[in-house]
Design a protein around this motif. Structure first.
Motif, PDB file in Angstrom:
ATOM      1  N   SER A  79      42.099  48.100  42.349  1.00 59.33           N
ATOM      2  CA  SER A  79      41.279  48.840  43.317  1.00 59.33           C
ATOM      3  C   SER A  79      40.078  47.997  43.708  1.00 59.33           C
ATOM      4  O   SER A  79      39.640  47.106  42.963  1.00 59.33           O
ATOM      5  CB  SER A  79      40.809  50.176  42.727  1.00 59.33           C
ATOM      6  OG  SER A  79      39.991  49.960  41.580  1.00 59.33           O
ATOM      7  N   CYS A  80      39.559  48.313  44.882  1.00 60.98           N
ATOM      8  CA  CYS A  80      38.416  47.574  45.410  1.00 60.98           C
ATOM      9  C   CYS A  80      37.574  48.561  46.224  1.00 60.98           C
ATOM     10  O   CYS A  80      38.053  49.087  47.232  1.00 60.98           O
ATOM     11  CB  CYS A  80      38.897  46.418  46.288  1.00 60.98           C
ATOM     12  SG  CYS A  80      37.568  45.566  47.140  1.00 60.98           S
ATOM     13  N   MET A 113      30.285  45.763  45.224  1.00 58.65           N
ATOM     14  CA  MET A 113      31.722  46.017  45.169  1.00 58.65           C
ATOM     15  C   MET A 113      32.212  45.904  43.736  1.00 58.65           C
ATOM     16  O   MET A 113      31.837  44.984  43.003  1.00 58.65           O
ATOM     17  CB  MET A 113      32.480  45.013  46.037  1.00 58.65           C
ATOM     18  CG  MET A 113      33.972  45.284  46.115  1.00 58.65           C
ATOM     19  SD  MET A 113      34.826  44.097  47.162  1.00 58.65           S
ATOM     20  CE  MET A 113      34.307  44.642  48.761  1.00 58.65           C
ATOM     21  N   ILE A 173      35.638  45.589  41.586  1.00 55.10           N
ATOM     22  CA  ILE A 173      37.066  45.280  41.684  1.00 55.10           C
ATOM     23  C   ILE A 173      37.695  45.470  40.313  1.00 55.10           C
ATOM     24  O   ILE A 173      37.259  44.871  39.325  1.00 55.10           O
ATOM     25  CB  ILE A 173      37.281  43.828  42.163  1.00 55.10           C
ATOM     26  CG1 ILE A 173      36.751  43.685  43.584  1.00 55.10           C
ATOM     27  CG2 ILE A 173      38.757  43.462  42.114  1.00 55.10           C
ATOM     28  CD1 ILE A 173      36.840  42.297  44.137  1.00 55.10           C
ATOM     29  N   GLU A 199      37.675  44.403  34.925  1.00 60.70           N
ATOM     30  CA  GLU A 199      36.707  44.653  35.991  1.00 60.70           C
ATOM     31  C   GLU A 199      36.005  43.334  36.302  1.00 60.70           C
ATOM     32  O   GLU A 199      35.462  42.696  35.413  1.00 60.70           O
ATOM     33  CB  GLU A 199      35.686  45.718  35.589  1.00 60.70           C
ATOM     34  CG  GLU A 199      36.230  47.128  35.673  1.00 60.70           C
ATOM     35  CD  GLU A 199      35.127  48.181  35.608  1.00 60.70           C
ATOM     36  OE1 GLU A 199      33.939  47.786  35.626  1.00 60.70           O
ATOM     37  OE2 GLU A 199      35.450  49.381  35.543  1.00 60.70           O
ATOM     38  N   PHE A 239      32.460  41.315  42.385  1.00 64.76           N
ATOM     39  CA  PHE A 239      32.886  40.961  43.739  1.00 64.76           C
ATOM     40  C   PHE A 239      32.512  39.534  44.091  1.00 64.76           C
ATOM     41  O   PHE A 239      33.263  38.815  44.757  1.00 64.76           O
ATOM     42  CB  PHE A 239      32.235  41.955  44.702  1.00 64.76           C
ATOM     43  CG  PHE A 239      32.531  41.702  46.161  1.00 64.76           C
ATOM     44  CD1 PHE A 239      33.815  41.436  46.594  1.00 64.76           C
ATOM     45  CD2 PHE A 239      31.520  41.744  47.100  1.00 64.76           C
ATOM     46  CE1 PHE A 239      34.099  41.223  47.934  1.00 64.76           C
ATOM     47  CE2 PHE A 239      31.785  41.534  48.447  1.00 64.76           C
ATOM     48  CZ  PHE A 239      33.078  41.274  48.855  1.00 64.76           C
ATOM     49  N   TRP A 267      42.440  41.924  52.274  1.00 65.15           N
ATOM     50  CA  TRP A 267      41.073  41.574  51.864  1.00 65.15           C
ATOM     51  C   TRP A 267      40.538  40.446  52.726  1.00 65.15           C
ATOM     52  O   TRP A 267      39.358  40.423  53.070  1.00 65.15           O
ATOM     53  CB  TRP A 267      41.040  41.171  50.395  1.00 65.15           C
ATOM     54  CG  TRP A 267      41.227  42.313  49.446  1.00 65.15           C
ATOM     55  CD1 TRP A 267      41.714  43.552  49.735  1.00 65.15           C
ATOM     56  CD2 TRP A 267      40.942  42.307  48.046  1.00 65.15           C
ATOM     57  NE1 TRP A 267      41.765  44.326  48.612  1.00 65.15           N
ATOM     58  CE2 TRP A 267      41.287  43.599  47.551  1.00 65.15           C
ATOM     59  CE3 TRP A 267      40.446  41.370  47.155  1.00 65.15           C
ATOM     60  CZ2 TRP A 267      41.137  43.936  46.217  1.00 65.15           C
ATOM     61  CZ3 TRP A 267      40.298  41.705  45.820  1.00 65.15           C
ATOM     62  CH2 TRP A 267      40.634  42.982  45.347  1.00 65.15           C
TER      63      TRP A 267
END
Length: 974
Positions: free
Chosen positions: A374-375, A390, A392, A398, A401, A429
């Motif tokens: 997920s982002c 952000m 990620i 984890e 960003f 992205w």
């Protein structure tokens, strides 16, 4: 009476064939009279009335005909040569499988239509006997294998089961009619089998049982017996066959095909055995061996379920490649690469898991991450910046960003995770964040973005684009008091747009069509700014150089507390701007910084600060920038801002040194030659928005102008969209009277055409030599010279040769039309790229005593000649050079416009037309373009549409050869 029959007989070249015949049945004879073989292509030529069944059968049998086989399998000239040259391998491997395919179709058809008789004719006999009739079974026969495993080995036999009957093959002399699928003829009865070839039957023609020695049993069980259990009915002794009811599982394996391309191989796993999705058998069989004990597990494949899985993955975007291999469909039609395969699995991971479809990696070089990730981007506004935060999450990890920034900017998609798996950064992205990150800055462990790039945050759900960009219908957007004009709806929108830019500290390009009132919209903005910021209290102000003002004249000067604003324009427009200010906003005090007597001093600011607006020209600013840059202006506004389109020019260099808080530029043609024109103007109003010039050329100009990249066009449009406002007359000024445009084609006079062709031939020959010896760069200068010369001759050869005594077809047509228009009491604007053109027409006007005005680059009393045309009813003609009069003129008394010669940039012609077709015009406007036929002018017209596409794409060229190759230039002079 004739009958239709099928005869199975031996062809000496092709083997057994089924052939259609028409026969006569003589009751007193044991044989049938073969009248003739039926031509399968032309059954209509016979007297016999074929039934629909028989015609259908003939279509199948045509595939076995000499003509058909010859047409698809031979390159020989005749059928005889085809048969003479036919080798055994080609017959066995290619032709016989084709024949047997359609023979099998024929027999299936005959089994359901028993009314058509079938006979077997021995090739040794000339007669066909009635006793040779064959019964075609109407049901499929089924082979049954009997296996017996014991300590000595394994033995097996085979019987044919037809309904409830068991038929032994041994010593029955079966004849193989077709090998695959097998068709057997046993004692005048035809047996057909499904999915079985003749090799399984032939050994039992002569023996009833086959024995396999004990040492060969394991391999035999693994191959022959396994296949027999999978494909046929088996009666077993000495080993077990167990049917398993285990629910199968679908597997998508990421592998490489034989071409080393990534694919998703679909397999179905029944218990511990996997089978490719395209394996034909409906039964899956697994051999289990424990020393000398054997057993088989039989899985009945759930074809309905398997098909539902195939349907699902196709609906999710997979295309079937071949057999069990699939790959994701792509938007560009190209083959999916490894990244796109991995992305597809990750994007569809949840739905695949819900449908019990496993993903595994097979023969790929790297171990890629496949799973959930997920982002989420969150933006926080701080002053003139956005903080980009952000998180990620990739599987269990984890990752900040900021660690992805260099990968996304550089286009690298492989990110190594702590567990050494490769995470392929999704293509979306790069699409969503590449531009954003390219313009963002790193501050410690944070990423921040200048607020002028807010449009790049469109796809971020945490950013309220509408709220940020809304132009509220509140007090802040009210038209200021004291404006002596009623704004049209689109002008009000333009004012609100500029006010929005003002409130958010952005610069902008107002790129409305000529004649829509860019000047009025700008004056409205300045009036609002200075009126609403007027000091409310008495403040002592130090006024220096009082000798410049009478004390009584200080009232009404700039007391807003806001610095003066500077408007820079071509010299010819200064008085036009002054008149507009006096007309629409007389409360604003205007200072003209121009003329030989202007004060040249660093202290000039002490004078300018008392005024609201300073008007100056590009030339003055360029020359006096050393003085002007010491004063901090509130606004710098550039009119006809294409003057700064060249970032290497001294004008651009000077303008960029002006010290100010806010910037706006006004132009009807922001792009004339190249996208670099747009960069120069946008870099002035919002410095850095499009990066530096090299960056812009690399990322936008080259892909768009050279490669016609729609992706880069869209990215550039998105960047500039908030800061460019472009409206055309057709869309907003609907109250304007109709504009009628017409091309008048002029034939050259014989002497003019001879002169033109001679010059064109000389120019072309010289150009070809230069191309060969010096290359395209040096050739373009020669081409430009030749182009200008041919354009002049197309108007009148006298411009090139003063001794020319002939006439010009175009000049004659211009004068004829001009006389008619003037006699009808109309006024006309005549535009030309060449002053000599206007001089020639001027002589004709003087001779005919037609009153006119004339405006060229050398005209010093510009306003006087404009007023003479506009205010004097008997001044019917206005001669204008395109360069001197294309902008800044309001000539609505004219209702005709003559364009004497075409140029590359249609925007220049549009500007000329807009001198008459603009707000305030009440008459229909007629535009005549004069084009000399069979000249370079026609080619220029064809190129105009192509040339202007770039400008139209980005808001709306004067170097025609900028993007032309050698072939195109040669074609121009052909």
């Amino acid at each position: 009476m004739e009958n239709f029959i099928i005869v199975i007989t031996e062809n000496r070249h092709l083997g057994l064939l089924a052939l259609p015949y028409l026969v006569e049945n003589n009751e007193n004879s044991p044989s049938l009279s073969l009248n003739e073989k039926v031509d399968t292509q032309k059954p209509e030529k016979y007297d016999y009335q074929f039934s629909d069944f028989e015609l259908e059968l003939l279509k199948i049998l045509h595939k076995l005909s000499d003509k058909h086989l010859f047409s698809i399998y031979s390159k020989d000239k005749t059928i005889k040569l085809f048969y003479d040259n036919l080798d055994k391998k080609k017959l066995t491997d290619i032709i016989r499988p084709h024949i047997e395919k359609y023979m099998s179709q024929c027999f299936r058809f005959l089994s359901s239509h028993q009314q058509i008789p079938v006979y077997f004719k021995d090739a040794k006999y000339s007669n066909l006997y009635k006793s040779d009739i064959i019964e075609v079974s109407d049901i499929l026969a089924e082979p049954v294998f009997y296996f017996n495993l014991n300590d000595e080995g394994i033995s097996y036999s085979l019987k044919v089961k037809l309904g409830d009957d068991d038929i032994s093959l041994t010593h029955k002399n079966p004849m193989v009619i077709c090998h695959n699928p097998c068709v057997l003829l046993i004692k005048n009865k035809l047996y057909q089998f499904d999915h079985t070839d003749s090799k399984k039957f032939i050994p039992f023609f002569s023996k009833s049982e086959i024995k396999i020695q004990a040492r060969s049993v394991p391999s035999y069980m693994e191959t022959f017996v396994t296949n027999a259990i999978k494909s046929h009915k088996v009666v077993n002794k000495g080993f077990d066959i167990v049917e398993d009811k285990t629910k199968p599982v679908a597997v998508l394996s990421i592998e490489q095909n034989i071409s080393q391309q990534p694919v998703l191989a679909l397999k179905f796993r029944y218990a511990s055995k996997e089978y490719l999705a395209n394996s034909k058998s409906n039964i899956a069989v697994q051999l289990n061996q424990n020393e000398n004990e054997f057993s088989f597990t039989k899985y009945k494949r759930d074809i309905e379920w398997e098909n539902s899985i195939i349907k699902l993955i196709k609906e999710l975007g997979l295309a079937e490649e071949s057999g069990a291999n699939f790959h994701p469909k792509t938007n560009n039609g190209q083959r999916a690469n490894t990244q796109q395969v991995i992305e597809w699995t990750n994007q569809n991971n949840i739905i695949l898991s819900e449908n019990k479809i496993e993903i595994k990696q097979g023969t790929l070089e790297n171990n890629y991450f496949v799973g959930e990730f997920s982002c989420k981007l969150k933006t926080t506004k701080k002053n003139d910046w956005f903080d980009l935060q952000m998180v990620i999450k990739i599987g269990e990890f984890e990752i900040p960003f900021i660690k992805f920034r260099k990968y996304i900017i550089s286009g690298k998609n492989e990110f190594k995770l702590p567990n050494d798996e490769i995470f392929l950064i999704p293509e979306e992205w790069f699409t969503q964040y590449a531009d954003l990150l390219m313009f963002a800055e790193e501050k410690g462990d944070k990423v921040r973005l200048n607020s002028m790039y807010y449009n790049l945050l469109d796809n971020n759900q945490n950013f309220n684009h509408k709220e940020f960009t809304s132009i509220a219908e509140g007090k802040d957007n009210n038209v200021p008091e004291g404006l002596n004009a009623e704004l049209r709806p689109y002008q009000l929108q333009g004012f609100k747009w500029m006010n929005y830019l003002h409130n958010n500290n952005f610069g902008g390009i107002l790129a409305d069509d000529m004649g829509l009132g860019k000047t009025l919209q700008t004056i409205t903005l300045l009036l609002k700014i200075y009126q609403e910021n007027k000091l409310k209290t008495e403040e002592a102000r130090e006024i220096q150089q009082l000798n410049l003002f009478e004390a009584s004249n200080l009232e009404g000067f700039n007391d807003s507390g806001i610095p003066t604003s500077l408007i820079v324009m071509p010299t010819s427009l200064i008085h036009n701007w002054l008149n507009e200010f006096q007309k629409f906003a007389p409360k604003l005090k205007i200072y003209i910084y121009s003329g030989a007597k202007r004060l040249k001093s660093k202290e000039i600011g002490k004078i300018l600060r008392h005024y609201h607006v300073v008007l100056s020209s590009y030339g003055i600013v360029r020359n006096d920038i050393e003085f002007l840059r010491h004063y901090h202006f509130h606004y710098t506004i550039l009119d006809e801002s294409q003057y700064i389109k060249n970032p290497n020019s001294k004008i651009y260099e000077a303008i960029m040194q002006i010290n100010c808080s806010k910037k706006i530029v006004l132009t009807g043609t922001p792009i004339e030659n190249s996208l670099s024109d747009l960069w120069a103007q946008m870099n002035f109003v919002n410095q850095g928005l499009l990066g530096n010039l090299n960056f812009f050329k690399r990322h936008y100009l080259a892909p768009i102008e050279k490669s016609n990249s729609e992706e880069h066009e869209e990215k550039l449009q998105k960047l500039i969209e908030p800061f460019v406002l472009r409206r055309t007359k057709e869309k907003v000024a609907k109250e304007l009277p109709p504009l009628t445009e017409q091309v008048l084609y002029c034939d050259m006079t014989p002497e003019q055409k001879k002169f033109y062709d001679a010059e064109k031939s000389g120019i072309r020959n010289e150009l070809l030599k230069t191309f060969e010896n010096a290359g395209i760069e040096k050739s373009t200068f020669l081409a430009l010279q030749g182009l200008t010369k041919l354009r002049q001759i197309a108007n009148h050869p006298i411009f090139v040769d003063p001794e020319y005594e002939g006439k010009s077809g175009k000049f004659n047509m211009i004068i004829n039309n001009l006389e008619s228009i003037v006699n009808e009491k109309h006024k006309v604007l005549i535009f030309s790229s060449f002053v000599k053109d206007l001089d020639l027409i001027e002589k004709s006007l003087v001779k005919r005593k037609i009153k006119y005005s004339k405006l060229t680059g050398s005209t010093s009393n510009r306003q006087d000649v404009v007023d003479a045309f506009e205010k004097q009813d008997d001044c019917s003609v206005f001669l204008i050079s395109l360069k001197a009069g294309g902008v800044g003129l309001n000539l609505i008394s004219a209702d005709y416009v003559f364009l004497l010669n075409p140029w590359w940039n249609p925007a220049a012609e549009a500007q000329a037309i807009n001198r008459a077709h603009r707000i305030g015009q009440t008459q229909n406007v007629f535009v005549y373009r004069f084009i000399s036929t069979e000249t370079i002018e026609e080619k220029i017209m064809r190129l105009q549409e192509h040339k202007s596409k770039l400008a139209d794409t980005f808001i709306n060229s004067n170097n025609p050869f900028k993007n032309m190759d050698e072939a195109q230039i040669k074609e121009l002079f052909s």
